[in-house]
Enzyme design. Structure first.
Site, PDB file in Angstrom:
ATOM      1  N   THR A 169       2.385  -7.282  27.970  1.00 32.09           N
ATOM      2  CA  THR A 169       2.086  -8.712  27.892  1.00 32.09           C
ATOM      3  C   THR A 169       1.413  -9.080  26.574  1.00 32.09           C
ATOM      4  O   THR A 169       0.735  -8.243  25.957  1.00 32.09           O
ATOM      5  CB  THR A 169       1.147  -9.089  29.065  1.00 32.09           C
ATOM      6  OG1 THR A 169       0.667 -10.408  28.860  1.00 32.09           O
ATOM      7  CG2 THR A 169      -0.059  -8.165  29.158  1.00 32.09           C
ATOM      8  N   ASP A 170       1.543 -10.346  26.192  1.00 31.78           N
ATOM      9  CA  ASP A 170       0.836 -10.823  24.983  1.00 31.78           C
ATOM     10  C   ASP A 170      -0.680 -10.930  25.227  1.00 31.78           C
ATOM     11  O   ASP A 170      -1.450 -11.067  24.276  1.00 31.78           O
ATOM     12  CB  ASP A 170       1.403 -12.170  24.507  1.00 31.78           C
ATOM     13  CG  ASP A 170       1.280 -13.300  25.523  1.00 31.78           C
ATOM     14  OD1 ASP A 170       0.810 -13.070  26.655  1.00 31.78           O
ATOM     15  OD2 ASP A 170       1.672 -14.436  25.172  1.00 31.78           O
ATOM     16  N   GLU A 171      -1.098 -10.870  26.507  1.00 30.83           N
ATOM     17  CA  GLU A 171      -2.536 -11.044  26.793  1.00 30.83           C
ATOM     18  C   GLU A 171      -3.381  -9.909  26.223  1.00 30.83           C
ATOM     19  O   GLU A 171      -4.597 -10.051  26.097  1.00 30.83           O
ATOM     20  CB  GLU A 171      -2.776 -11.157  28.305  1.00 30.83           C
ATOM     21  CG  GLU A 171      -2.086 -12.359  28.890  1.00 30.83           C
ATOM     22  CD  GLU A 171      -2.655 -12.828  30.214  1.00 30.83           C
ATOM     23  OE1 GLU A 171      -3.727 -12.359  30.621  1.00 30.83           O
ATOM     24  OE2 GLU A 171      -2.006 -13.686  30.839  1.00 30.83           O
ATOM     25  N   TYR A 200      -7.203  -7.850  34.090  1.00 31.92           N
ATOM     26  CA  TYR A 200      -5.737  -7.657  34.026  1.00 31.92           C
ATOM     27  C   TYR A 200      -5.321  -7.233  32.620  1.00 31.92           C
ATOM     28  O   TYR A 200      -4.641  -6.212  32.445  1.00 31.92           O
ATOM     29  CB  TYR A 200      -5.013  -8.956  34.433  1.00 31.92           C
ATOM     30  CG  TYR A 200      -3.558  -8.972  33.990  1.00 31.92           C
ATOM     31  CD1 TYR A 200      -2.622  -8.101  34.558  1.00 31.92           C
ATOM     32  CD2 TYR A 200      -3.114  -9.854  32.997  1.00 31.92           C
ATOM     33  CE1 TYR A 200      -1.288  -8.103  34.141  1.00 31.92           C
ATOM     34  CE2 TYR A 200      -1.781  -9.860  32.581  1.00 31.92           C
ATOM     35  CZ  TYR A 200      -0.882  -8.978  33.154  1.00 31.92           C
ATOM     36  OH  TYR A 200       0.434  -8.975  32.738  1.00 31.92           O
ATOM     37  N   LYS A 218      -3.682  -3.685  31.200  1.00 33.31           N
ATOM     38  CA  LYS A 218      -2.381  -3.599  30.504  1.00 33.31           C
ATOM     39  C   LYS A 218      -2.577  -2.978  29.114  1.00 33.31           C
ATOM     40  O   LYS A 218      -1.761  -2.176  28.667  1.00 33.31           O
ATOM     41  CB  LYS A 218      -1.735  -4.982  30.383  1.00 33.31           C
ATOM     42  CG  LYS A 218      -1.248  -5.592  31.678  1.00 33.31           C
ATOM     43  CD  LYS A 218      -0.140  -4.812  32.373  1.00 33.31           C
ATOM     44  CE  LYS A 218       1.176  -4.853  31.652  1.00 33.31           C
ATOM     45  NZ  LYS A 218       2.272  -4.236  32.434  1.00 33.31           N
TER      46      LYS A 218
HETATM   47  P1  NAD Z   1       5.096  -9.445  39.852  1.00 33.89           P
HETATM   48  O1  NAD Z   1       3.681  -9.442  40.304  1.00 33.89           O
HETATM   49  O2  NAD Z   1       5.992 -10.570  40.232  1.00 33.89           O
HETATM   50  O3  NAD Z   1       5.826  -8.108  40.352  1.00 33.89           O
HETATM   51  C1  NAD Z   1       5.198  -6.852  40.277  1.00 33.89           C
HETATM   52  C2  NAD Z   1       6.017  -5.872  41.109  1.00 33.89           C
HETATM   53  O4  NAD Z   1       5.369  -4.596  41.023  1.00 33.89           O
HETATM   54  C3  NAD Z   1       6.108  -6.239  42.591  1.00 33.89           C
HETATM   55  O5  NAD Z   1       7.424  -6.073  43.070  1.00 33.89           O
HETATM   56  C4  NAD Z   1       5.161  -5.246  43.268  1.00 33.89           C
HETATM   57  O6  NAD Z   1       5.548  -4.924  44.600  1.00 33.89           O
HETATM   58  C5  NAD Z   1       5.273  -4.042  42.332  1.00 33.89           C
HETATM   59  N1  NAD Z   1       4.073  -3.196  42.397  1.00 33.89           N
HETATM   60  C6  NAD Z   1       2.777  -3.596  42.317  1.00 33.89           C
HETATM   61  N2  NAD Z   1       1.961  -2.534  42.461  1.00 33.89           N
HETATM   62  C7  NAD Z   1       2.757  -1.456  42.631  1.00 33.89           C
HETATM   63  C8  NAD Z   1       2.507  -0.070  42.824  1.00 33.89           C
HETATM   64  N3  NAD Z   1       1.249   0.405  42.897  1.00 33.89           N
HETATM   65  N4  NAD Z   1       3.566   0.779  42.928  1.00 33.89           N
HETATM   66  C9  NAD Z   1       4.840   0.304  42.879  1.00 33.89           C
HETATM   67  N5  NAD Z   1       5.134  -1.000  42.722  1.00 33.89           N
HETATM   68  C10 NAD Z   1       4.105  -1.872  42.593  1.00 33.89           C
HETATM   69  O7  NAD Z   1       5.020  -9.253  38.275  1.00 33.89           O
HETATM   70  P2  NAD Z   1       5.927  -9.887  37.122  1.00 33.89           P
HETATM   71  O8  NAD Z   1       5.402 -11.208  36.767  1.00 33.89           O
HETATM   72  O9  NAD Z   1       7.352  -9.718  37.490  1.00 33.89           O
HETATM   73  O10 NAD Z   1       5.559  -8.886  35.934  1.00 33.89           O
HETATM   74  C11 NAD Z   1       6.282  -7.666  35.758  1.00 33.89           C
HETATM   75  C12 NAD Z   1       5.735  -6.949  34.537  1.00 33.89           C
HETATM   76  O11 NAD Z   1       5.867  -7.778  33.389  1.00 33.89           O
HETATM   77  C13 NAD Z   1       4.242  -6.603  34.646  1.00 33.89           C
HETATM   78  O12 NAD Z   1       4.064  -5.339  34.067  1.00 33.89           O
HETATM   79  C14 NAD Z   1       3.556  -7.687  33.827  1.00 33.89           C
HETATM   80  O13 NAD Z   1       2.358  -7.210  33.284  1.00 33.89           O
HETATM   81  C15 NAD Z   1       4.598  -7.939  32.748  1.00 33.89           C
HETATM   82  N6  NAD Z   1       4.600  -9.297  32.176  1.00 33.89           N
HETATM   83  C16 NAD Z   1       4.618 -10.407  32.987  1.00 33.89           C
HETATM   84  C17 NAD Z   1       4.685 -11.684  32.401  1.00 33.89           C
HETATM   85  C18 NAD Z   1       4.742 -12.939  33.254  1.00 33.89           C
HETATM   86  O14 NAD Z   1       4.642 -14.034  32.704  1.00 33.89           O
HETATM   87  N7  NAD Z   1       4.906 -12.849  34.552  1.00 33.89           N
HETATM   88  C19 NAD Z   1       4.716 -11.819  31.010  1.00 33.89           C
HETATM   89  C20 NAD Z   1       4.665 -10.656  30.222  1.00 33.89           C
HETATM   90  C21 NAD Z   1       4.627  -9.401  30.816  1.00 33.89           C
HETATM   91  O1  DAU Z   2       1.060 -14.327  28.812  1.00 41.72           O
HETATM   92  C1  DAU Z   2       1.689 -13.465  29.711  1.00 41.72           C
HETATM   93  C2  DAU Z   2       0.968 -13.502  31.040  1.00 41.72           C
HETATM   94  O2  DAU Z   2       1.267 -14.769  31.620  1.00 41.72           O
HETATM   95  C3  DAU Z   2       1.390 -12.381  31.979  1.00 41.72           C
HETATM   96  O3  DAU Z   2       0.999 -11.151  31.429  1.00 41.72           O
HETATM   97  C4  DAU Z   2       0.740 -12.558  33.359  1.00 41.72           C
HETATM   98  O4  DAU Z   2       1.235 -11.566  34.247  1.00 41.72           O
HETATM   99  C5  DAU Z   2       1.095 -13.929  33.888  1.00 41.72           C
HETATM  100  O5  DAU Z   2       0.432 -14.143  35.109  1.00 41.72           O
HETATM  101  C6  DAU Z   2       0.700 -15.024  32.888  1.00 41.72           C
HETATM  102  O6  DAU Z   2      -0.738 -15.144  32.780  1.00 41.72           O
HETATM  103  P1  DAU Z   2      -1.484 -16.570  32.720  1.00 41.72           P
HETATM  104  O7  DAU Z   2      -2.856 -16.380  33.191  1.00 41.72           O
HETATM  105  O8  DAU Z   2      -1.256 -17.240  31.414  1.00 41.72           O
HETATM  106  O9  DAU Z   2      -0.569 -17.373  33.825  1.00 41.72           O
HETATM  107  P2  DAU Z   2      -0.943 -18.369  35.007  1.00 41.72           P
HETATM  108  O10 DAU Z   2       0.341 -18.920  35.527  1.00 41.72           O
HETATM  109  O11 DAU Z   2      -1.890 -17.778  35.968  1.00 41.72           O
HETATM  110  O12 DAU Z   2      -1.708 -19.548  34.235  1.00 41.72           O
HETATM  111  C7  DAU Z   2      -1.090 -20.285  33.189  1.00 41.72           C
HETATM  112  C8  DAU Z   2      -2.104 -21.301  32.684  1.00 41.72           C
HETATM  113  O13 DAU Z   2      -2.347 -22.279  33.706  1.00 41.72           O
HETATM  114  C9  DAU Z   2      -3.459 -20.702  32.370  1.00 41.72           C
HETATM  115  O14 DAU Z   2      -4.034 -21.380  31.244  1.00 41.72           O
HETATM  116  C10 DAU Z   2      -4.296 -20.989  33.606  1.00 41.72           C
HETATM  117  C11 DAU Z   2      -3.728 -22.321  34.097  1.00 41.72           C
HETATM  118  N1  DAU Z   2      -3.781 -22.524  35.559  1.00 41.72           N
HETATM  119  C12 DAU Z   2      -3.250 -21.554  36.364  1.00 41.72           C
HETATM  120  C13 DAU Z   2      -3.311 -21.683  37.732  1.00 41.72           C
HETATM  121  C14 DAU Z   2      -2.738 -20.604  38.625  1.00 41.72           C
HETATM  122  C15 DAU Z   2      -4.353 -23.681  36.091  1.00 41.72           C
HETATM  123  O15 DAU Z   2      -4.795 -24.587  35.351  1.00 41.72           O
HETATM  124  N2  DAU Z   2      -4.399 -23.809  37.452  1.00 41.72           N
HETATM  125  C16 DAU Z   2      -3.922 -22.851  38.306  1.00 41.72           C
HETATM  126  O16 DAU Z   2      -4.007 -23.041  39.547  1.00 41.72           O
END
Ligand code: NAD
Ligand code: DAU
Length: 349
Positions: free
Chosen positions: A132-134, A157, A161
């Site tokens: 992730t970019d975080e 988190y 990562k």
């Molecule tokens: P998600 O939470 O939707 O899915 C995570 C999956 O991992 C689920 O299917 C869960 O059952 C599985 N999992 C969790 N713990 C586990 C364990 N101990 N063993 C086996 N499986 C397990 O997540 P996502 O949003 O699809 O993110 C997927 C990946 O991409 C993550 O590594 C996240 O850090 C990265 N990522 C997410 C975003 C985003 O915006 N969602 C952006 C950049 C990177």
């Molecule tokens: O940047 C990549 C990341 O993006 C991934 O690594 C994470 O897995 C993914 O969850 C996401 O993280 P964020 O914290 O940016 O996403 P989230 O959707 O939780 O929040 C997006 C923005 O919205 C953030 O500034 C917080 C705000 N927010 C979020 C929620 C859930 C609110 O204002 N209200 C809310 O209820």
């Protein structure tokens, strides 16, 4: 079969899009989806490909080293695309340990199993870590995250990562494990669990529930349609250079409040509501502790070196996403029953 590929976290949001792409595009690969099916994992996300002959699902927990070692021995993977993780920042603030266990120790278990399996011959093998970019922390009003930006994670988190990224690089350096890492910005699209901003707010607008905007709402994120992320993962898995990192982003920055107003506008149109109706649900609430102000990815490396760029505009992707949630009410209802209600109360009450 030409190759056997392990995709972890394939029942989750991004993972299910990656599994679908690979199963359809590479009939001569055997795709093994390993997932523990936590609250975020849902096999309903993959019903369209579940009976394909090149697809296998294995329920397992990456925290369980001996189970992981057995699965590697049984399937003899040629490559790993690792997405399984605890992924929600707000949950990491409440319960950091499960993030450390899954994201750090779980990644270490996979690295150890890959190292053991491939120790005689690493040729053609690849460990792809999806990150992730975080990990780069928070930006001010200007500037972008580059692949060379120093790590400065701010939440449990992102720290977990970052630790997993460091472990992957350390295994590359110390044991010559062939790896690639990508760091991607915020994804959105169908099948995202409604704890993240966009699907949570779609669900709330539809049900006339207040929209909890954290702080002043002026936090900025760079949004990417999930299908474009899956396309980038395919490209990096096949054409990326071992030992390299690629940033992936949408070239698409939005302040939260501007995004929320666009979402409300599109929802009014789709639900046949009067213009401005859904915006009345906006409710400013207590900020997220340690909230990162701005993320913005410079994705020029993957663009120049591998020819990737997003294919879907934000307005188009958002509209498709809303349509999917409106047409898949059963999916949304099933994931928002039970434990979701408890989570919602503890997070927002
Ligand atoms: P998600 O939470 O939707 O899915 C995570 C999956 O991992 C689920 O299917 C869960 O059952 C599985 N999992 C969790 N713990 C586990 C364990 N101990 N063993 C086996 N499986 C397990 O997540 P996502 O949003 O699809 O993110 C997927 C990946 O991409 C993550 O590594 C996240 O850090 C990265 N990522 C997410 C975003 C985003 O915006 N969602 C952006 C950049 C990177
Ligand atoms: O940047 C990549 C990341 O993006 C991934 O690594 C994470 O897995 C993914 O969850 C996401 O993280 P964020 O914290 O940016 O996403 P989230 O959707 O939780 O929040 C997006 C923005 O919205 C953030 O500034 C917080 C705000 N927010 C979020 C929620 C859930 C609110 O204002 N209200 C809310 O209820």
């Amino acid at each position: 079969m030409k190759k056997t590929l392990l995709i972890t976290g394939g029942a989750g949001f991004i993972g299910s899009h990656v599994v679908r792409l690979f199963v359809n595009k590479y009939p001569d690969y055997r795709i093994v989806n390993l997932d523990a099916l936590t609250y975020a994992g849902n096999l309903e996300n993959l019903t369209d490909i579940e009976n394909f002959p090149n697809y296998t699902f294995v329920k397992a927990d990456i925290r369980d080293a001996s189970a992981i070692n057995e699965i590697f021995k049984e399937h003899q993977f040629d490559g790993v695309i690792h997405l399984a993780a605890e992924s929600h920042v707000d949950r990491s603030l409440k319960d950091p340990n499960v993030f450390i266990e899954t994201n750090v120790l779980g990644t270490a278990n996979l690295l150890n199993a890959a190292r053991e399996l491939w120790k005689g011959n690493m040729e053609g093998k690849r460990f792809y870590h999806v990150s992730t970019d975080e990990v780069y922390g928070s930006l001010g009003d200007t500037g972008f995250f580059l692949e060379t930006t120093s790590y400065d994670p701010q939440s449990p988190y992102s720290a977990s990562k970052a630790a997993s990224d460091h472990l992957v690089r350390a295994y590359g350096n110390s044991y010559h494990l062939p790896f690639v890492i990508t760091n991607c910005s915020n994804n959105y699209g169908q099948n995202q669990f409604p704890e993240k901003l966009i699907p949570l707010f779609i669900h709330n607008i539809q049900n006339n529930i207040p929209l909890p905007v954290y702080g002043d709402g002026k936090y900025t994120r760079d949004w990417l349609y999930v299908v474009d992320h899956a396309r980038a993962i395919d490209l990096v898995y096949h054409d990326g250079v071992n030992g390299e990192t690629y940033n992936i982003g949408g070239f698409n920055e939005w302040q939260n409040i501007a995004l929320i107003k666009l979402l409300c506008k599109q929802m009014d149109e789709k639900l046949g509501r009067a213009p401005g109706e859904s915006e009345k649900l906006i409710s400013y609430v207590k900020d997220r502790p340690g909230h990162d102000r701005r993320y913005a990815i410079d994705a020029s490396k993957i663009n120049k070196e591998l020819g990737w760029k997003p294919s879907v505009t934000f307005e188009e992707g958002l509209s498709k996403t809303i349509d999917w949630y409106l047409q898949n009410e059963t999916w949304l209802q099933s994931v928002t029953s039970g434990d979701y209600q408890k989570y919602y109360e503890s997070q927002y009450s």
